[in-house]
Design a protein around this motif. Structure first.
Motif, PDB file in Angstrom:
ATOM      1  N   ALA A 230       0.839  -1.201   0.000  1.00 61.95           N
ATOM      2  CA  ALA A 230       0.000   0.000   0.000  1.00 61.95           C
ATOM      3  C   ALA A 230       0.874   1.251   0.000  1.00 61.95           C
ATOM      4  O   ALA A 230       1.838   1.336  -0.750  1.00 61.95           O
ATOM      5  N   GLU A 231       0.547   2.215   0.890  1.00 60.13           N
ATOM      6  CA  GLU A 231       1.262   3.476   0.844  1.00 60.13           C
ATOM      7  C   GLU A 231       2.699   3.361   1.361  1.00 60.13           C
ATOM      8  O   GLU A 231       3.513   4.240   1.137  1.00 60.13           O
ATOM      9  N   SER A 232       2.972   2.260   2.061  1.00 56.74           N
ATOM     10  CA  SER A 232       4.357   2.049   2.472  1.00 56.74           C
ATOM     11  C   SER A 232       5.260   1.988   1.259  1.00 56.74           C
ATOM     12  O   SER A 232       6.426   2.342   1.304  1.00 56.74           O
TER      13      SER A 232
ATOM     14  N   LYS B  65      -1.211  -1.298   9.430  1.00 58.05           N
ATOM     15  CA  LYS B  65      -0.072  -0.438   9.096  1.00 58.05           C
ATOM     16  C   LYS B  65       0.396  -0.602   7.654  1.00 58.05           C
ATOM     17  O   LYS B  65       1.021   0.301   7.102  1.00 58.05           O
ATOM     18  N   ASP B  66       0.100  -1.761   7.068  1.00 61.21           N
ATOM     19  CA  ASP B  66       0.549  -1.983   5.694  1.00 61.21           C
ATOM     20  C   ASP B  66      -0.538  -1.753   4.657  1.00 61.21           C
ATOM     21  O   ASP B  66      -0.332  -1.994   3.475  1.00 61.21           O
ATOM     22  N   ALA B  67      -1.702  -1.293   5.102  1.00 56.11           N
ATOM     23  CA  ALA B  67      -2.797  -1.108   4.160  1.00 56.11           C
ATOM     24  C   ALA B  67      -2.970   0.346   3.738  1.00 56.11           C
ATOM     25  O   ALA B  67      -3.710   0.641   2.812  1.00 56.11           O
ATOM     26  N   ARG B  68      -2.298   1.271   4.419  1.00 50.59           N
ATOM     27  CA  ARG B  68      -2.396   2.685   4.076  1.00 50.59           C
ATOM     28  C   ARG B  68      -1.303   3.428   4.855  1.00 50.59           C
ATOM     29  O   ARG B  68      -0.614   2.855   5.670  1.00 50.59           O
ATOM     30  N   TRP B  69      -1.185   4.708   4.568  1.00 51.13           N
ATOM     31  CA  TRP B  69      -0.286   5.543   5.355  1.00 51.13           C
ATOM     32  C   TRP B  69      -0.688   5.406   6.810  1.00 51.13           C
ATOM     33  O   TRP B  69      -1.839   5.667   7.155  1.00 51.13           O
ATOM     34  N   ASN B 173       9.456   1.120   8.661  1.00 57.13           N
ATOM     35  CA  ASN B 173       9.647   0.308   7.469  1.00 57.13           C
ATOM     36  C   ASN B 173      11.114  -0.046   7.256  1.00 57.13           C
ATOM     37  O   ASN B 173      11.457  -0.696   6.272  1.00 57.13           O
ATOM     38  N   TYR B 198       8.423   7.289   5.317  1.00 53.82           N
ATOM     39  CA  TYR B 198       8.778   6.454   4.162  1.00 53.82           C
ATOM     40  C   TYR B 198       9.972   7.022   3.422  1.00 53.82           C
ATOM     41  O   TYR B 198      10.171   6.732   2.242  1.00 53.82           O
TER      42      TYR B 198
END
Lengths: 744, 744
Positions: A230-232, B65-69, B173, B198
């Protein structure tokens, strides 16, 4: 192999008489045809070899480590180089190590080996030295080594030149590393290893310090970033290699490395020395400090050459073709790679099966024991030519027992890998003892052997299927490919050796017990096929038995890596008994001969490699040994990359050819007699070690009326006529000469 | 939030008067609605917080946490817990940290957080203490902390119980870690962090030592193995988590961890203490040794409570509802999380932008400076209530300049993250100086500010687009979303502050120069729209201008995180000048009022948060401030998880509500006047710090005839009638009282 004539001239004139032996070593022999040797720069029994790594990253390669079972960092057939690995295995059948990879490049730093690799050109390898040109970069790479360090000399073009230290790529399937840039001339770190044969459980880090001859103008580390979601994934380095310029803390990860960048003049040489240890970074630095020649590449290279000449000079051969000499000395060279030392210069090493640090006591600690292979001929050869090293190997094995409660079977860097079967440390130790190498902890050794030979239950680490073996005399086939017969055949040989040891130590009851056990191989003998046949738990033989099943490493019920044909004669400790079972001499000889005539023999694996020498047990049929051995030598061994019939198995196939070309062979470890066959060379001088042997040297002189006379006409030992086709180790050890006259 | 009444009783009776402040803190406020605060256990400005990590691993969670900012390790909306992270950010808009995760489980060890996570039940959080039940395991987890250590107490059921230390999972990340089991009661290691927003470039390891109250019966480490190919995939652990039992060497990798297993009795409690450092493992152990209470959980918890009460007691409020008090004290609590200390107990810390280790000199070194946010109100509040801490923050910032050659902008763990824009360290330092916090290296500070305000070229790290700004007075729009106007507006405020600093230091020419520069915001004023409008390089205004573009964090040409409406009044240093540009008082007031009436105002972000106080600049219209401020308080701030209007931005929105509820607000940093509005509480006592203030306390007393009287009728300061709707910091600092009478 191509040789730079300049190098030979240097060796000849610069190093005088020593050149004669290294001249006859071609490290490219065995680098294809699954020989799995590699042409890296190494000194005898060195912990470090600097080896071209060319088995990954490009479709232009014939072989790729990730496309099939693959166990060597180098293949002669490949041309795409991705660096030089600093710890490597040579002549093994399973992948591990092949890590701490250095690579010179130019221009922009690229850390992905799929991008940075280069075509190799103009390879040259001689003992202790390897060089290749890197077409892509116009860089010449030369490498050499000491026992615990590697040295690399890169000749760069003018411009921006890089040296990469890649801790991601490796032959091992274990991963994980740390790296730290100490300053602009030094990097330290550690790399995990230990998935030998794709198994878990033998993990161990290897530590290193890399030192550069020039200060880097730019430097940093890198890490392959995981793929984000996603946004990561906005991250610039999502799934990419991320570069950390000037990062001087430790970096950790699965795929990491460091780069040093230099502004170079045309033909500027930059050198890197890498010290290695299995104990700690501090020890790696200490090893480097102790063994480094301060970036004097020529000195390190010539020291390596001197060491190799010294080692190879234990046997001098005269006569024979240049190719034959090259086959011989390269094989001898290949017996000097493994086992290798694991102790640091201060004697420290990691204890067996733990991370405890121990210290050696005035001897070397050895590692890489492929004992199922090497017990058969390699260790007898070491006991003859290199008794001090062989004694230290025995001491290492006994110490492993003290440290871990079990003798080793396939030991790698102080971890038991549990590969192959049997109890092969027993014949190695017993054979050495009976050859006079007795200065080790004999009581502990006996205790260790007794333990594995008698401990019941699945907790017997070496013989997990011992219960039925002890109770009924054989290991029954319970699952189709459980290798049960192979297990038992190994136990018989081990128990026979243990009986010999018990006898030598005057333990009469034990001797009787283990001797009895060793003869129970007869349980497997099937009168129907007149050969060894897998047997079930209820005592019946396996139905649908096909004695040829198992060729070319296909699985076979009851047998490991072989057919029933290749195992039936694998009772070298009781050739007489087997002969009787088979219905007498003629039947035995005819059956054995048919194995050769019908191409049922496998020169590429160990269980049958003593077969051609079995004819020597039958008066009047020794000529068959002479014929078959010579045929095998001429067919399977060449001065070429495919010059070893199969996996060298840590020098076992090499020990076979060394012995066979000398005209003697230890048919059964624990029996110190050598079978005699016709030597390849006219004169062979074995320089005996004055500390372990009574004599100074033993000569094997061969007289031929015609060039291709092959068969033994008559023999004299020290001037006396010799009728037996066996000669004892003791006779050789005392010095003297064996004269052999050959006829057509 | 649910509170255990037992805990409150303990606080009341066990800790006496202190309980009054912590009772009014609800750490769950801001844990949804993108407030991004978290309810973890922390002490004021602690390096460590022990925070429930529930934003990964399960579809039952609302947010992943991995689905969007995503920028917080905890969400009130989620219920799937995967452990407790030990270094965390609170109230920030970008992900980082959220690592060193401890998790109690039972039964077979499973290291994949997707498997081992548990539903949370019965959460309670009070300052310095958090607890939840883990439904899946019947385990009660309680956590507390000291400045540099976390303590966890797990109450297990009878059976096999595990404590996992997961170094793979994290909010950051960045990846990569090392771990080493020291013995059966201690683990040490390090985890990489630093991908704030990021972005690459702010990487730094955090070190830890974890100590267990009980010896583990079984232990080991794990690593996620990469996916292998072809026959390599024969490995049992291909792409799986591989467990290394009794592995006591360092392990490295992307996804690694360690497990400790115990045989537990019913309700057996096992405790873990974790010491942290950004310097080294040795320092982490030293921090642990120094701050640990030897597994005395209750002692640590009560120490934390005492610390919080002490900090919160700087302001005493009386009157108001319980919810209002809770909103107030929770906001004050949220101003005490960041900046936090980074120095170890021995004073060591990593220098800005390097890995050099420095030592503090009798003061604390602070980190986590979200200065674009916090310069507006947070630091003035700290200067008023916590002058020693604010002075140390200023010293830290000046030291960062000395270490790295630039003042910080968005600093995280001694790394500049390059997030947001402007030169916000200038107003922070100047404002503090003008409020009397002068005991820092003023010369160095001035030098640093002068450098960023005048260094031309793209090498100006803080003002990369300074050239056109200096030459033409504004930053032109060159790319659609280059935030050019926002950049310039920040520079104007910074330059105005620098002018004030120059004036105070008697640098008249500099004062004139920077004052002049600060007023060039007028370049952006467009008579057509009567507002600030992006301007191109050729001096023309941006065509197709839509003043409402940029709502809800959508991109907007020239403006960062906002609309032209939300930036037009962002020249707090020249309200008069802007008024003139807009055509006078009435036009200004009408336009500003329309921002509120037309819902163009954004309470969730910083550029316009001073807007409601701007009415105070116009005699007779101060009531609008009173009305709008109270409306915002009542609308956006609640005693509930969604009780902060948006990202708390390291306490900036919290500082806004603390000030606003007290009835004063620092409209323009560098101007030490507070705008006055009607307070929420009847009596507010600011306890002044005797070392920095002349007075002992300052009281704000509010008299209402009716409960909801809102508008200021009259004011007295120290008994004298006050006509101005501003009160200077100095007046407060000298002690005394402000009396306010309200009317309907």
């Amino acid at each position: 192999m191509k040789r730079l004539s300049g190098i030979l001239i240097f060796l000849f004139f610069g190093m005088n008489c020593f050149a004669q032996f290294t001249e006859y070593v071609n490290p490219f022999i065995g680098t294809t045809n699954f020989g799995t040797t590699n042409p890296g720069a190494i000194v005898p029994r060195g912990m470090v070899s600097v080896t071209p790594f060319n088995v990954s990253g490009s479709d232009i390669n014939t072989w790729d480590k990730d496309a099939r079972w693959w166990s060597t960092p180098y293949s002669w057939d490949n041309t795409y180089l991705t660096g030089f690995s600093h710890v490597n295995l040579s002549g093994v059948g399973c992948p591990d190590l092949g890590v701490i990879i250095l690579m010179p490049t130019t221009g922009e730093v690229k850390a992905d080996h799929k991008e940075y690799g280069s075509i190799m050109k103009n390879q040259v390898s001689i003992p202790g030295y390897y060089t290749t040109d890197l077409e892509k970069y116009g860089v010449k790479a030369e490498v050499s080594s000491t026992k615990r360090t590697g040295i690399s000399r890169y000749t760069f073009p003018k411009g921006k030149s890089n040296i990469l230290l890649n801790l991601g790529l490796g032959l091992t399937n274990e991963s994980g590393a740390k790296i730290k840039i100490v300053n602009n001339q030094e990097i330290e770190g550690s790399r995990m290893t230990g998935t030998f044969c794709y198994n878990d459980g033998s993990e161990r880090p290897v530590f290193f310090v890399a030192r550069f001859s020039k200060k880097a103008e730019d430097l940093g580390v890198w890490k392959k970033m995981p793929e984000m979601k996603a946004e990561s994934a906005w991250s610039d380095t999502d799934g990419q290699i991320k570069y950390y310029q000037n990062f001087t803390q430790e970096m950790y990860g699965d795929e990491i490395g460091a780069y040093f960048t230099f502004d170079t003049e045309e033909n500027e040489q930059i050198l890197v020395e890498v010290g290695v240890s299995y104990v700690s970074i501090e020890n790696a630095r200490m090893n480097l400090d102790a063994e480094s020649n301060g970036f004097d590449f020529e000195k390190t290279k010539s020291q390596a050459s001197v060491e190799w000449n010294d080692v190879l000079s234990r046997v001098k051969v005269e006569g024979g073709t240049k190719d034959q000499k090259t086959i011989f000395y390269t094989a001898l060279y290949h017996t000097q790679i493994h086992p290798n030392i694991i102790n640091d210069v201060n004697g420290q090493y990691p204890a067996m099966e733990s991370f405890e640090i121990r210290e050696t006591n005035n001897c070397d600690r050895y590692t890489v024991f492929s004992l199922w292979d090497t017990y058969r001929n390699f260790h007898p050869l070491m006991a003859l030519l290199y008794p001090q090293e062989q004694l230290d190997m025995v001491r290492s094995m006994v110490d492993m027992y003290k440290e871990s409660a079990w003798l080793p079977k396939w030991e790698l860097n102080s971890k038991e890998t549990h590969v192959m079967e049997g109890d092969p440390a027993i014949p190695v130790i017993v054979d050495s003892y009976l050859r006079g190498l007795t200065d080790f902890d004999v009581d502990a050794a006996y205790e260790a052997m007794y333990k594995s030979a008698t401990t019941e239950g699945r907790n017997n680490k070496l013989r997990p299927d011992i219960d039925h073996y002890l109770a009924e005399g054989y290991v029954p086939l319970k699952e189709e490919f459980d290798n049960s017969v192979s297990h038992a055949l190994e136990y018989y040989i081990a128990d026979w050796n243990l009986a010999q040891f018990a006898k030598a130590l005057d333990k009469k009851d034990d001797c009787k017990r283990f001797l009895g056990q060793s003869l129970r191989y007869k349980e497997y003998f099937d009168k129907e096929f007149n050969m060894i046949r897998p047997k079930l738990e209820d005592g019946s033989f396996l139905k649908n038995f096909n004695p040829q099943q198992g060729e070319n490493f296909e699985p076979s019920p009851g047998f490991h890596e072989g057919t029933a044909w290749q195992y039936t004669f694998c009772v070298p400790h009781d050739v007489k008994g087997l002969t009787k079972l088979m219905g007498g001499k003629r039947n035995f000889i005819n059956t054995l001969q048919s194995v050769f005539d019908n191409k049922l023999f496998d020169m590429a694996n160990e269980p049958d490699i003593h077969y051609p020498y079995l004819f020597n047990y039958f008066k009047g049929d020794e000529w068959r040994t002479q014929k078959e051995v010579r045929n095998l030598i001429d067919t399977y061994y060449k001065n070429a990359a495919d010059g070893i019939p199969g996996n060298d198995d840590c020098g076992t196939l090499s020990a076979w050819i060394v012995y066979s070309m000398m005209g003697i062979y230890p048919v059964c470890p624990g029996d110190t007699d050598y079978a005699i066959t016709s030597p390849v060379f006219d004169k062979i001088t074995i320089e005996l070690d004055s500390e372990f042997h009574k004599g100074r040297s033993f000569e094997i002189l061969t007289r031929r009326k015609n060039k291709d006379d092959l068969f033994i006409d008559k023999m004299m030992i020290n001037g006396k006529k010799q009728n037996s086709y066996f000669i004892n180790h003791k006779t050789i050890s005392e010095g003297g000469k064996l004269e052999i006259s050959l006829k057509k």
